[in-house]
Design a protein around this motif. Structure first.
Motif, PDB file in Angstrom:
ATOM      1  N   GLN A  90      50.286  68.918 -79.020  1.00  0.00           N
ATOM      2  CA  GLN A  90      50.335  68.369 -80.374  1.00  0.00           C
ATOM      3  C   GLN A  90      50.059  66.862 -80.366  1.00  0.00           C
ATOM      4  O   GLN A  90      49.346  66.336 -81.222  1.00  0.00           O
ATOM      5  N   GLY A  91      50.613  66.177 -79.385  1.00  0.00           N
ATOM      6  CA  GLY A  91      50.389  64.741 -79.271  1.00  0.00           C
ATOM      7  C   GLY A  91      48.934  64.406 -79.007  1.00  0.00           C
ATOM      8  O   GLY A  91      48.371  63.464 -79.587  1.00  0.00           O
ATOM      9  N   TYR A  92      48.304  65.197 -78.124  1.00  0.00           N
ATOM     10  CA  TYR A  92      46.882  64.957 -77.851  1.00  0.00           C
ATOM     11  C   TYR A  92      46.054  65.065 -79.132  1.00  0.00           C
ATOM     12  O   TYR A  92      45.177  64.240 -79.402  1.00  0.00           O
ATOM     13  N   GLU A  93      46.345  66.112 -79.887  1.00  0.00           N
ATOM     14  CA  GLU A  93      45.533  66.340 -81.079  1.00  0.00           C
ATOM     15  C   GLU A  93      45.825  65.318 -82.168  1.00  0.00           C
ATOM     16  O   GLU A  93      44.905  64.774 -82.797  1.00  0.00           O
ATOM     17  N   GLN A  94      47.103  65.018 -82.369  1.00  0.00           N
ATOM     18  CA  GLN A  94      47.478  64.106 -83.448  1.00  0.00           C
ATOM     19  C   GLN A  94      47.116  62.652 -83.143  1.00  0.00           C
ATOM     20  O   GLN A  94      46.683  61.920 -84.036  1.00  0.00           O
ATOM     21  N   GLU A  95      47.286  62.233 -81.876  1.00  0.00           N
ATOM     22  CA  GLU A  95      47.092  60.822 -81.552  1.00  0.00           C
ATOM     23  C   GLU A  95      45.747  60.516 -80.892  1.00  0.00           C
ATOM     24  O   GLU A  95      45.246  59.391 -81.003  1.00  0.00           O
TER      25      GLU A  95
END
Length: 557
Positions: A90-95
């Protein structure tokens, strides 16, 4: 895995690491995965966070997709998470604007075989997580993207710092001045051999700590002949070994051999600058002769040839041996015998020299698996950004507020990330911080990990002897103190060969290794005379050793 998690899970390993080396690694050299390092701290003293302006964490817009593979990490997922959908993905995609897609996910012990099938199929994922042999196969086939430019352009300062701590952490993936991957580099210091001695036995016999290898021999003699446990029986001996000899784990004779300037199983430069194999050098004959002398005198466990590391540890914990050569994590091998009902204690000592030439200790750099990008993938810099993200969230400025989110309360959440790098060689720094805090009686400047070790030591000093291992790994008289001694005295000799196996290593290495182990065991047991070593060297050379030496030197030239 950190020390706390290792202790609570009773994880005692004897893997041969190419070292591993970190607070939770066993004391040997590395396997396909680097030994897990310490829990990332929730506070940081590192440089400022990378930003979008320098490109290191710039977000893709529109988002990109990167295909990869994974070994299951179910034990480290938060409730409701999956390998495909968790705080990291999720962090990879969001940030970052990077969508991670898994071609397949398998159990860890099946990963290498599954990857071999994938490589044979020719349908490669964009992001490859491979061992050194698989990496060499891909490199030779021209299937890997050159990362030289994107690493220099996009790698954060913190990532670059980590890869230069202690030595070149990217050495195995540099060929012809080009960079073809990133390693799971965890440093080397913690693989340094040291001598562990039961100090309660030394006190019983009024013995002084060893300063020479002759002193070690005399202590072994006393532990064998002078009833150090005061039970009125002749049922002890000085030194414990295990049957693998040159393998990883505690109770191996590498430390003793280092005292005689012999360096088994590693490649180092001779006086001419050529790489030579330590096990066939003349100094090894001297060390083997000494071991044979000790065995004949009864100073070594007479049944060690039947015992793996676990069985050898059981013998030590049963109170039968008072000395062994081990590593910074050796307290885990004997901590079960430290209870509130006894006064048993062990202390680590630097490897002493057999003569007036200072001893050096052999040391393995742990590089672990390799992450690479298949040739032709349009965003090779994505690998670098994923690494930047992982290091930033666990060790950068962001870690002050976000580490708990990404690594969880257990500190093990980094296992879920497909790309990760833990700070190399940081344990010696932790040792200094913890000792300073103990002296000041003030832990306020410690990060979460350091504070856990401080608390363990204070619990031990308060009477809870089950916490003894904290004291002996990070306290004032600890294994990390010995490592600092080695650093201060330039006593570390690194294995210079850190590359995938050469052609001859791949085809004849196992045969040569078997010949080495069998010959050394026969010499120690007295089944053959010491001059059999000379025959071994001749056979080793003829059976592929000379060719292997030539290949090694061609590779590093």
């Amino acid at each position: 895995m950190n020390l706390l998690a290792k202790k609570s899970l009773t994880v005692f390993t004897s893997l041969a690491l190419a070292v591993t080396a970190a607070a939770c690694s066993s004391g040997g050299a590395g396997n396909d995965e680097a030994a897990e390092s310490q829990v990332p701290g929730s506070e940081s003293s590192h440089s400022a966070s990378p930003t979008e302006s320098d490109g290191s964490l710039a977000k893709y817009d529109p988002p990109i997709t990167i295909r990869t593979t994974a070994a299951e990490a179910k034990d480290f997922l938060n409730e409701g998470e999956t390998t495909e959908n968790n705080v990291w993905t999720q962090g990879y995609e969001q940030e970052l604007g990077i969508k991670v897609k898994y071609d397949w996910i398998t159990k860890g012990d099946n990963y290498t075989d599954k990857m071999n099938i994938t490589l044979a199929s020719g349908d490669l994922p964009d992001l490859l997580n491979v061992n050194q042999t698989q990496y060499k196969q891909l490199l030779d086939a021209g299937q890997l993207e050159d990362l030289s430019e994107v690493y220099e352009k996009y790698a954060s300062e913190l990532v670059k710092k980590f890869y230069t701590m202690g030595t070149d952490g990217l050495k195995p993936v540099r060929q012809d001045d080009k960079l073809y991957g990133l390693t799971y580099y965890s440093g080397s210091y913690d693989t340094s051999p040291m001598l562990w001695i039961r100090t309660d036995w030394m006190q019983n016999l009024n013995l002084e700590p060893p300063k020479t290898m002759d002193d070690v021999m005399n202590i072994a003699k006393a532990f064998t002949e002078q009833d150090p446990d005061k039970n009125g029986k002749k049922d002890t001996y000085g030194l414990e070994l295990n049957k693998d000899l040159m393998g990883g784990g505690d109770m191996n004779p590498k430390g003793l051999m280092n005292g005689y300037h012999a360096y088994p199983g590693i490649w180092f430069k001779d006086g001419s600058g050529k790489l030579v194999y330590g096990s066939i050098q003349p100094e090894m004959k001297t060390a083997l002769a000494r071991l044979a002398e000790m065995f004949k005198a009864g100073y070594i466990d007479p049944e060690f040839a039947t015992k793996d590391v676990a069985k050898a540890s059981e013998t030590v914990m049963a109170g039968k041996a008072g000395m062994f050569f081990g590593f910074m994590t050796s307290p885990f091998s004997v901590s079960g015998m430290i209870t509130n009902e006894n006064q048993i204690d062990w202390l680590p000592y630097p490897i002493p020299s057999a003569d007036d030439k200072p001893a050096k200790v052999q040391n393995e750099v742990s590089y672990g698996n390799i992450w690479a990008i298949r040739k032709g993938y349009e965003h090779p810099e994505a690998l670098i950004k994923l690494m930047n993200f992982a290091v930033e969230k666990t060790f950068g400025e962001s870690a002050k507020t976000e580490a708990a989110k990404f690594i969880g309360e257990s500190g093990q959440g980094f296992h879920v990330a497909p790309i990760k790098l833990l700070e190399p060689n940081k344990n010696v720094g932790i040792y200094h911080h913890v000792v300073d805090a103990l002296e000041a009686n003030d832990p306020s400047k410690l990060n979460r990990e350091e504070k856990s070790y401080y608390d363990g030591i204070t619990s031990y000093r308060g009477g809870d002897r089950s916490q003894w291992w904290f004291e002996r790994i990070f306290g004032p008289d600890s294994s990390q103190k010995i490592i600092q001694h080695y650093i201060d005295n330039d006593s570390i000799l690194l294995n210079e060969f850190v590359y995938p196996p050469t052609k001859t290593m791949a085809t004849k290495g196992a045969t040569l290794g078997k010949l080495e182990l069998e010959t050394f065991m026969k010499i120690i047991y007295g089944n053959v005379p010491i001059d059999e070593f000379d025959t071994f060297v001749q056979n080793w050379k003829k059976l592929g050793g000379d060719q292997m030496t030539e290949e090694v030197n061609q590779l590093v030239s």
